[in-house]
Design a protein around this motif. Sequence first.
Motif, PDB file in Angstrom:
ATOM      1  N   PHE A  73      26.823  -2.493 -16.528  1.00 37.48           N
ATOM      2  CA  PHE A  73      28.219  -2.941 -17.148  1.00 37.48           C
ATOM      3  C   PHE A  73      29.537  -2.950 -16.974  1.00 37.48           C
ATOM      4  CE2 PHE A  73      28.447   1.430 -15.436  1.00 37.48           C
ATOM      5  CZ  PHE A  73      29.484   1.988 -15.037  1.00 37.48           C
ATOM      6  N   PHE A  74      30.424  -3.220 -17.994  1.00 41.87           N
ATOM      7  CA  PHE A  74      32.173  -3.512 -17.816  1.00 41.87           C
ATOM      8  C   PHE A  74      32.366  -2.322 -18.690  1.00 41.87           C
ATOM      9  CE2 PHE A  74      36.112  -4.916 -19.530  1.00 41.87           C
ATOM     10  CZ  PHE A  74      36.292  -5.695 -17.957  1.00 41.87           C
ATOM     11  N   HIS A  75      33.910  -2.368 -17.692  1.00 50.12           N
ATOM     12  CA  HIS A  75      34.517  -1.179 -18.163  1.00 50.12           C
ATOM     13  C   HIS A  75      35.915  -0.959 -17.756  1.00 50.12           C
ATOM     14  CE1 HIS A  75      35.339   2.545 -20.054  1.00 50.12           C
ATOM     15  NE2 HIS A  75      35.311   2.997 -18.919  1.00 50.12           N
ATOM     16  N   GLU A  76      36.954   0.230 -17.688  1.00 51.21           N
ATOM     17  CA  GLU A  76      38.032  -0.106 -17.443  1.00 51.21           C
ATOM     18  C   GLU A  76      37.971   1.074 -16.905  1.00 51.21           C
ATOM     19  OE1 GLU A  76      41.713  -2.856 -17.596  1.00 51.21           O
ATOM     20  OE2 GLU A  76      41.970  -0.911 -19.154  1.00 51.21           O
ATOM     21  N   VAL A  77      38.003   1.483 -15.230  1.00 53.75           N
ATOM     22  CA  VAL A  77      37.444   2.394 -15.010  1.00 53.75           C
ATOM     23  C   VAL A  77      38.943   2.361 -14.806  1.00 53.75           C
ATOM     24  CG1 VAL A  77      35.741   4.120 -12.718  1.00 53.75           C
ATOM     25  CG2 VAL A  77      34.990   1.440 -14.038  1.00 53.75           C
ATOM     26  N   GLU A  78      38.420   4.881 -14.739  1.00 49.00           N
ATOM     27  CA  GLU A  78      39.904   5.126 -14.227  1.00 49.00           C
ATOM     28  C   GLU A  78      40.213   5.205 -12.782  1.00 49.00           C
ATOM     29  OE1 GLU A  78      41.308   9.171 -16.023  1.00 49.00           O
ATOM     30  OE2 GLU A  78      39.437   8.397 -17.128  1.00 49.00           O
ATOM     31  N   VAL A  79      41.540   4.950 -11.632  1.00 44.27           N
ATOM     32  CA  VAL A  79      41.092   4.319 -10.696  1.00 44.27           C
ATOM     33  C   VAL A  79      40.926   5.800  -9.840  1.00 44.27           C
ATOM     34  CG1 VAL A  79      43.195   4.604  -8.934  1.00 44.27           C
ATOM     35  CG2 VAL A  79      42.832   3.387 -10.505  1.00 44.27           C
ATOM     36  N   LYS A  80      40.481   7.311 -10.673  1.00 52.29           N
ATOM     37  CA  LYS A  80      40.259   8.732  -9.451  1.00 52.29           C
ATOM     38  C   LYS A  80      38.961   8.610  -9.659  1.00 52.29           C
ATOM     39  CE  LYS A  80      40.628  11.267 -14.127  1.00 52.29           C
ATOM     40  NZ  LYS A  80      40.812  12.452 -14.705  1.00 52.29           N
ATOM     41  N   HIS A  81      38.240   7.598 -10.055  1.00 52.83           N
ATOM     42  CA  HIS A  81      37.158   7.481 -10.283  1.00 52.83           C
ATOM     43  C   HIS A  81      36.727   6.516  -9.172  1.00 52.83           C
ATOM     44  CE1 HIS A  81      35.631  10.907 -13.094  1.00 52.83           C
ATOM     45  NE2 HIS A  81      36.980  10.051 -13.448  1.00 52.83           N
ATOM     46  N   ILE A  82      37.274   5.800  -8.345  1.00 52.28           N
ATOM     47  CA  ILE A  82      36.556   4.516  -8.131  1.00 52.28           C
ATOM     48  C   ILE A  82      37.369   4.991  -6.105  1.00 52.28           C
ATOM     49  CG2 ILE A  82      37.020   2.806  -9.434  1.00 52.28           C
ATOM     50  CD1 ILE A  82      39.437   1.707  -7.957  1.00 52.28           C
ATOM     51  N   GLU A  83      36.309   4.245  -5.172  1.00 51.46           N
ATOM     52  CA  GLU A  83      37.047   4.170  -3.280  1.00 51.46           C
ATOM     53  C   GLU A  83      36.197   2.982  -3.573  1.00 51.46           C
ATOM     54  OE1 GLU A  83      34.469   8.111  -3.080  1.00 51.46           O
ATOM     55  OE2 GLU A  83      33.203   6.149  -1.633  1.00 51.46           O
ATOM     56  N   ASN A  84      36.852   2.960  -2.252  1.00 56.41           N
ATOM     57  CA  ASN A  84      36.264   1.716  -1.312  1.00 56.41           C
ATOM     58  C   ASN A  84      34.831   1.797  -1.122  1.00 56.41           C
ATOM     59  OD1 ASN A  84      37.426  -1.120  -0.283  1.00 56.41           O
ATOM     60  ND2 ASN A  84      36.791  -0.150   1.185  1.00 56.41           N
ATOM     61  N   ASP A  85      34.112   0.603  -1.364  1.00 58.52           N
ATOM     62  CA  ASP A  85      32.217   0.994  -0.365  1.00 58.52           C
ATOM     63  C   ASP A  85      32.809   0.326   0.520  1.00 58.52           C
ATOM     64  OD1 ASP A  85      29.970   0.274  -0.158  1.00 58.52           O
ATOM     65  OD2 ASP A  85      29.868  -0.558  -2.322  1.00 58.52           O
ATOM     66  N   GLU A  86      32.553   1.488   1.769  1.00 54.48           N
ATOM     67  CA  GLU A  86      32.624   1.434   3.543  1.00 54.48           C
ATOM     68  C   GLU A  86      30.773   0.593   4.069  1.00 54.48           C
ATOM     69  OE1 GLU A  86      35.063   1.737   5.709  1.00 54.48           O
ATOM     70  OE2 GLU A  86      36.292   1.949   3.638  1.00 54.48           O
ATOM     71  N   LYS A  87      30.275   0.719   2.935  1.00 55.08           N
ATOM     72  CA  LYS A  87      28.843  -0.014   3.488  1.00 55.08           C
ATOM     73  C   LYS A  87      28.543  -1.917   3.489  1.00 55.08           C
ATOM     74  CE  LYS A  87      25.833   3.856   2.298  1.00 55.08           C
ATOM     75  NZ  LYS A  87      24.510   3.992   1.929  1.00 55.08           N
ATOM     76  N   ILE A  88      29.576  -2.043   2.304  1.00 53.37           N
ATOM     77  CA  ILE A  88      28.992  -3.449   1.846  1.00 53.37           C
ATOM     78  C   ILE A  88      30.720  -4.241   2.271  1.00 53.37           C
ATOM     79  CG2 ILE A  88      29.239  -5.433   0.234  1.00 53.37           C
ATOM     80  CD1 ILE A  88      27.768  -3.027  -1.764  1.00 53.37           C
ATOM     81  N   GLN A  89      31.667  -3.395   2.454  1.00 51.89           N
ATOM     82  CA  GLN A  89      32.815  -4.227   2.327  1.00 51.89           C
ATOM     83  C   GLN A  89      33.945  -3.673   2.561  1.00 51.89           C
ATOM     84  OE1 GLN A  89      34.704  -7.600   3.143  1.00 51.89           O
ATOM     85  NE2 GLN A  89      34.234  -8.290   1.078  1.00 51.89           N
ATOM     86  N   LEU A  90      34.650  -4.358   4.158  1.00 54.20           N
ATOM     87  CA  LEU A  90      34.842  -3.568   5.184  1.00 54.20           C
ATOM     88  C   LEU A  90      36.523  -4.316   5.245  1.00 54.20           C
ATOM     89  CD1 LEU A  90      32.617  -2.704   8.367  1.00 54.20           C
ATOM     90  CD2 LEU A  90      33.616  -1.266   6.168  1.00 54.20           C
ATOM     91  N   ARG A  91      37.100  -5.241   4.979  1.00 51.91           N
ATOM     92  CA  ARG A  91      38.455  -5.848   4.457  1.00 51.91           C
ATOM     93  C   ARG A  91      39.630  -5.032   4.454  1.00 51.91           C
ATOM     94  NH1 ARG A  91      38.096 -11.422   1.400  1.00 51.91           N
ATOM     95  NH2 ARG A  91      38.910 -10.144  -0.214  1.00 51.91           N
ATOM     96  N   PRO A  92      40.336  -5.485   5.412  1.00 52.88           N
ATOM     97  CA  PRO A  92      41.479  -5.000   5.067  1.00 52.88           C
ATOM     98  C   PRO A  92      42.699  -5.705   4.451  1.00 52.88           C
ATOM     99  CG  PRO A  92      41.492  -5.858   7.589  1.00 52.88           C
ATOM    100  CD  PRO A  92      40.203  -5.947   6.949  1.00 52.88           C
ATOM    101  N   LEU A  93      43.659  -5.286   3.636  1.00 52.21           N
ATOM    102  CA  LEU A  93      44.456  -6.190   2.879  1.00 52.21           C
ATOM    103  C   LEU A  93      45.584  -7.062   3.708  1.00 52.21           C
ATOM    104  CD1 LEU A  93      46.486  -3.409   1.538  1.00 52.21           C
ATOM    105  CD2 LEU A  93      44.452  -4.855   0.299  1.00 52.21           C
ATOM    106  N   GLU A  94      45.089  -8.338   2.966  1.00 55.96           N
ATOM    107  CA  GLU A  94      45.486  -9.684   3.956  1.00 55.96           C
ATOM    108  C   GLU A  94      46.609  -9.753   3.335  1.00 55.96           C
ATOM    109  OE1 GLU A  94      42.728 -12.334   2.968  1.00 55.96           O
ATOM    110  OE2 GLU A  94      41.361 -11.562   3.885  1.00 55.96           O
TER     111      GLU A  94
END
Length: 173
Positions: A73-94
């Motif tokens: 689904f597509f949605h504007e998810v509130e920031v409080k409900h998201i976190e980084n996915d440590e299982k898939i993507q571990l990239r630091p900021l560039e």
Amino acid sequence: NCHKAKGRKKPVDFREELRILNELDKIDGLKDLRPKAIESVFSISENREEITFNGIKLPLYNQRIGSKDHYYFFHEVEVKHIENDEKIQLRPLESKILPLIFNLKKSVQLLPSLGRLDKKEKKVKIFDGQHKAVAQIIGNNRKKIPCLVFVEPEVSKLREVIYEAHTSFVQQR
């Protein structure tokens, strides 16, 4: 010019750049801004045509590949409900994050961040588009992030797709 770093920027633009740089110095990635997401409340209709996500009814789409269903689904998810996915993507900021932040202050975000809804943890984990999410949170003080969210996808398959998207099928450098 009395300040070399300021260059020909307006004072308000220079002050905003300093604010953003100070914020970026404190973090390595989305995981630092959103270390623990708040659980989401969701339910999927019996016919799998819609999802109620945090009280909002949204269409549920299906990308059928072979005999397997892939719901999202597509949605504007509130920031409080998201976190980084440590299982898939571990990239630091560039280093590209600073120009991206300033670009998103004046331009439309063309593609959403990609996440997966982990049914067990009841959280949206962002696995692609973390730079965009950070840019929107820090640069635009956004409280909601545009996301395409896959519902309980196969993590190993997503890892493979992300790897291939950044190697074999990369379209731009």
